[in-house]
Every structure is written in structure tokens, then in C-alpha cells.
Write a protein that holds these residues in place. Structure first.
Motif, mmCIF file in Angstrom:
data_model
loop_
_atom_site.group_PDB
_atom_site.id
_atom_site.type_symbol
_atom_site.label_atom_id
_atom_site.label_comp_id
_atom_site.label_asym_id
_atom_site.label_seq_id
_atom_site.Cartn_x
_atom_site.Cartn_y
_atom_site.Cartn_z
ATOM 1 N N ASN A 274 9.050 14.321 10.773
ATOM 2 C CA ASN A 274 8.876 13.497 9.635
ATOM 3 C C ASN A 274 7.541 12.712 9.833
ATOM 4 O O ASN A 274 7.202 11.977 8.954
ATOM 5 N N SER A 275 6.930 12.753 10.973
ATOM 6 C CA SER A 275 6.046 11.918 11.308
ATOM 7 C C SER A 275 4.523 11.916 10.542
ATOM 8 O O SER A 275 4.162 10.708 10.238
ATOM 9 N N PRO A 276 4.453 13.026 9.777
ATOM 10 C CA PRO A 276 3.163 12.965 8.839
ATOM 11 C C PRO A 276 3.421 11.901 7.762
ATOM 12 O O PRO A 276 2.198 11.558 7.206
ATOM 13 N N ILE A 277 4.691 11.657 7.228
ATOM 14 C CA ILE A 277 4.677 10.567 6.226
ATOM 15 C C ILE A 277 4.149 9.166 6.828
ATOM 16 O O ILE A 277 3.444 8.294 5.952
ATOM 17 N N PHE A 278 3.687 8.888 8.063
ATOM 18 C CA PHE A 278 3.081 7.723 8.425
ATOM 19 C C PHE A 278 1.635 8.135 8.744
ATOM 20 O O PHE A 278 0.872 7.233 8.677
ATOM 21 N N TRP A 279 1.169 9.091 9.376
ATOM 22 C CA TRP A 279 -0.258 9.191 9.537
ATOM 23 C C TRP A 279 -1.155 10.531 8.872
ATOM 24 O O TRP A 279 -2.310 10.349 8.796
ATOM 25 N N TYR A 280 -0.371 11.033 8.002
ATOM 26 C CA TYR A 280 -1.219 12.108 7.191
ATOM 27 C C TYR A 280 -1.741 11.311 5.900
ATOM 28 O O TYR A 280 -0.751 10.836 5.333
ATOM 29 N N SER A 281 -2.598 11.874 5.503
ATOM 30 C CA SER A 281 -3.261 11.542 4.211
ATOM 31 C C SER A 281 -4.289 12.616 3.998
ATOM 32 O O SER A 281 -5.283 12.858 4.677
ATOM 33 N N ARG A 282 -4.257 13.063 2.569
ATOM 34 C CA ARG A 282 -5.042 14.130 2.303
ATOM 35 C C ARG A 282 -6.479 14.125 2.487
ATOM 36 O O ARG A 282 -6.868 12.909 1.825
#
Lengths: 214, 214
Positions: free
Chosen positions: B177-185
DNA sequence: GTCTATATACTGATAGAC
DNA sequence: GTCTATCAGTATATAGAC
């Protein structure tokens, strides 16, 4: 949560401030910053909000001081380990254990830290909050860099393997933080049991970083 | 976020509902449920709240329908993989890839799912929200069990090693799930780059579960 | 230092014009 | 189907009694 452990200068002096901080941390953990009213915090204290506003100028400031307390606890837990000699992977493992234990022991405060970072990342801050938070965010970023530097060194030592340093550090810290979401103390839980949970979390992260121990 | 991909029955029919859902998801992602007002959502739509209340009976219901849409997307992504024959560890890896990709592709909706689960866990729900959410929480719990069953089987197969099943599944899902916090395109990011990020996340979780591949 | 008012603003939601 | 106007409730924060 008991706050006497938090390094108060004199026992049972200035309790009102600490009582308020602790009650507010509990409320923020349970309902989040936005959904918690000052009246909620006052109710938990069996008082009215006059008491709170006498000690803290605003809700945002109350939140910020809990944030700071949480981060102070984290730095304190890491301090004796940071200067230890030896391999980076060993030092990282000890840092990770101390950090994860803090997540469990000071959960209400650590949830506030998390929410503060989130608010900053999302930019969902009022100008007032931004002023109070920006310094704390830097405080927290430097904290993350402690772990970042160790895994960078461990990779250079050939003791860890991962592709992107920032991503690896993000995921690893996320893993170590995760108990603030799913952990809750069980009735008969001993220190031994808590340490076992910490070991499972740190072990997961260490294997995730491809750590070669021993 | 573009919502035409979400399986609307006819192209550019009933756009108002989808526009509202998408705008609200963006707002909830940026500021959280509690801090987002209906006026905020209306402002993003360049409209007034009369429009929103014509299509959705309440703020809690709007939130719930975004939650449901996000979970529908997740189940849809897993569907073709769930029935695949072969070893559990292989199936888990494919499920994990599909899930992580969803976290990245439908980030606003997945953040709402996350916040919904959080609100439930913390009990910070009004009676009205509880009614609308409880069914969705079950929906989400069954979803988590898909992964739980696979790693349980993989451990029985001798392809994974971990101590406590619940804890291992919690940490693994948290990682995915963690990309919902640190990922941005990023500006020039290609599909290839996104897949690479997914691979780093899934790889971390797989090693964390002591997965023995090949 | 803590309480009881109270000012002021904003929230979710509704009613009715168009 | 979308708007404007408005209600009732609640929020942060302040002023002043005790």
C-alpha cells in the motif's frame, strides 16, 4: 498514556501541561486532528476548554507540541546507538529496533507525528499550521536521513542490496512505522512478547533490504 | 483523475456523477475527509453544493461510494489472477503486482479506502457513517484475506517463512500500500518506470516474507 | 488557574427559484 | 439539473467572573 517518563524536570510539578498533551495525543490518535475538537480534549480531562487555552495558544500549537515531544522521544531512543562503532548493517538493525519499539510504546504521540507529516505532504495546512509545522518537518526529515545514511553505507559495504535508495528507505521506514496502525497491547502481554513483535517487524524490513547478516 | 476508464455504461453519459466522485476523491486525498467541506468539492467542480446534494444524499455517502469504487477496481484487478493454477507464492506475487499497480494508478480512490479503514479501526465514525461503512469494511477485510490465504499456503508449501500469519500479512500489505503515501508521478515517467517501482515494492515484500522463488 | 459565558465563522443539509 | 438563500449545529477562540 503516562507521561512522567517524558523527562519532566520535577516530579508532579507542572502536571497540567503534560496532562493536556497526553489527553490531546490520545484524542488525536483516536479521531484524527481535524475531527477532534478542543471540547473533546477538555472532556477527556474532565475539564473545560478554558484550561487548555490557558496553557496553549491554539489547537495547531497543541498539535505541534505533541509532534515535537514524539520526535524528541525518537531522537532520544536513537542517541546511544548512533555513535556505536561497527558495521552499518548492525547499527541500522539496532536503530530499527529502537525506532519500532518507540512506535509501540509511544503510539499516540507517534500517530500525531505521522499525521503531521501527512498534512505537510498533502499541503493540507492553514498558513498558521505551516509556520508551526515547517521546522518540525525538517526535524523529522533529518531523522529519516539517519536511517537513509546507514542503509546507503550498508549497501556500499556489500551487506544490503536494493535499487533506489529513496524508495528503499521509504518502504523500510514504512514497515517499521506500521505498528502504529495495527498494534494494540493485549491483556496479558509481557515485555518478551512486545520484543518478539519488534523482532518480526525489523526482520521483515531487514530481509526486504536484502540484508546479509552474520 | 480521469474516470472514463471506470467502466461507465455509456461514454459521456451521466458524467455529472463521475465528475463529482472524481473531484471529491481528489479533495479527500489532499485534505482528508474531515477537513474537506462540501463547498471545497463544489469549488473544485466550479459549481455550488446544490449540484452535489442533487446526486448524493450526504457527505458520508459520497465518501462511501468512492470507497466502493476503489475496492471494485481492486477486485477487478485481482480477478483474472485469483483462479490461476500453480504455486501459491507465484500467485501471491502476481496478486501483489496487480494490487501495487492499482495503488499507483488509482491513488485518490485508494487513499479514501485507506482513510475509511482507518476511521473504522479508530472508531471515529458517526452512527450514520458506521451504517454506510460497515459493509464496505467487510468487503475490504475479505480482500485482505485473499492475500492472507496465499501466504498461508505458500508457508505450508515451504516457499515462505514467517512467524505470525496476521502480522506477516499486515506488514506485507502495508508495504504494497505504501506508494499511496510516497509515490507521485514524475513529468517524463513511462509505463516502464512505473513497473520498475512496482517491482521494487513487491520484491521488498516478497523478501520480507522470506519468499523462496525459482 | 479554571470556569462560564459569548463572539464569530464555518459546517452539513434543505427549500425553493429558475 | 443547477443555482441562491438560509437554517441549525458546532467549531475555534476570547473575555471576564471566581
Amino acid at each position: 498514556m503516562v507521561l512522567v517518563e517524558l523527562g519532566a524536570s520535577e516530579p508532579s510539578a507542572d502536571n497540567s501541561r503534560l496532562d493536556i498533551l497526553s489527553a490531546a495525543a490520545d484524542c488525536f490518535m483516536e479521531r484524527g486532528y481535524g475531527a477532534t475538537s478542543i471540547d473533546d480534549v477538555a472532556r477527556r480531562l474532565r475539564a473545560t476548554k478554558g484550561r487548555i487555552y490557558h496553557h496553549f495558544p491554539s489547537k495547531a500549537d497543541l498539535f505541534a507540541q505533541i509532534f515535537r515531544t514524539g520526535m524528541d522521544l525518537n531522537y532520544e531512543a536513537l542517541a546511544p546507538i548512533r555513535s556505536m562503532p561497527g558495521k552499518a548493517i548492525e547499527r541500522w538493525t539496532r536503530l530499527a529496533r529502537a525506532h519500532t519499539m518507540q512506535m509501540i510504546k509511544a503510539k499516540p504521540f507517534q500517530r500525531v507525528v505521522w499525521e503531521g507529516v501527512e498534512m505537510h505532504l498533502r499541503g493540507s495546512t492553514t498558513p498558521e499550521q505551516r509556520n508551526v509545522l515547517s521546522e518540525l518537518i525538517e526535524y523529522r526529515t533529518r531523522y529519516g536521513d539517519i536511517f537513509r545514511n546507514e542503509i546507503a553505507q550498508a549497501r556500499a559495504d556489500g551487506d544490503m542490496q536494493f535499487e533506489n535508495l529513496s524508495i528503499a528507505n521509504q518502504i523500510a521506514l514504512m514497515t517499521l512505522n506500521s505498528p502504529i496502525f495495527w498494534y494494540s497491547r493485549r491483556p496479558g502481554e509481557a515485555d518478551r512478547d512486545t520484543e518478539n513483535i519488534v523482532e518480526q517487524v525489523v526482520g521483515f524490513a531487514l530481509r526486504g533490504l536484502n540484508g546479509k547478516t552474520g
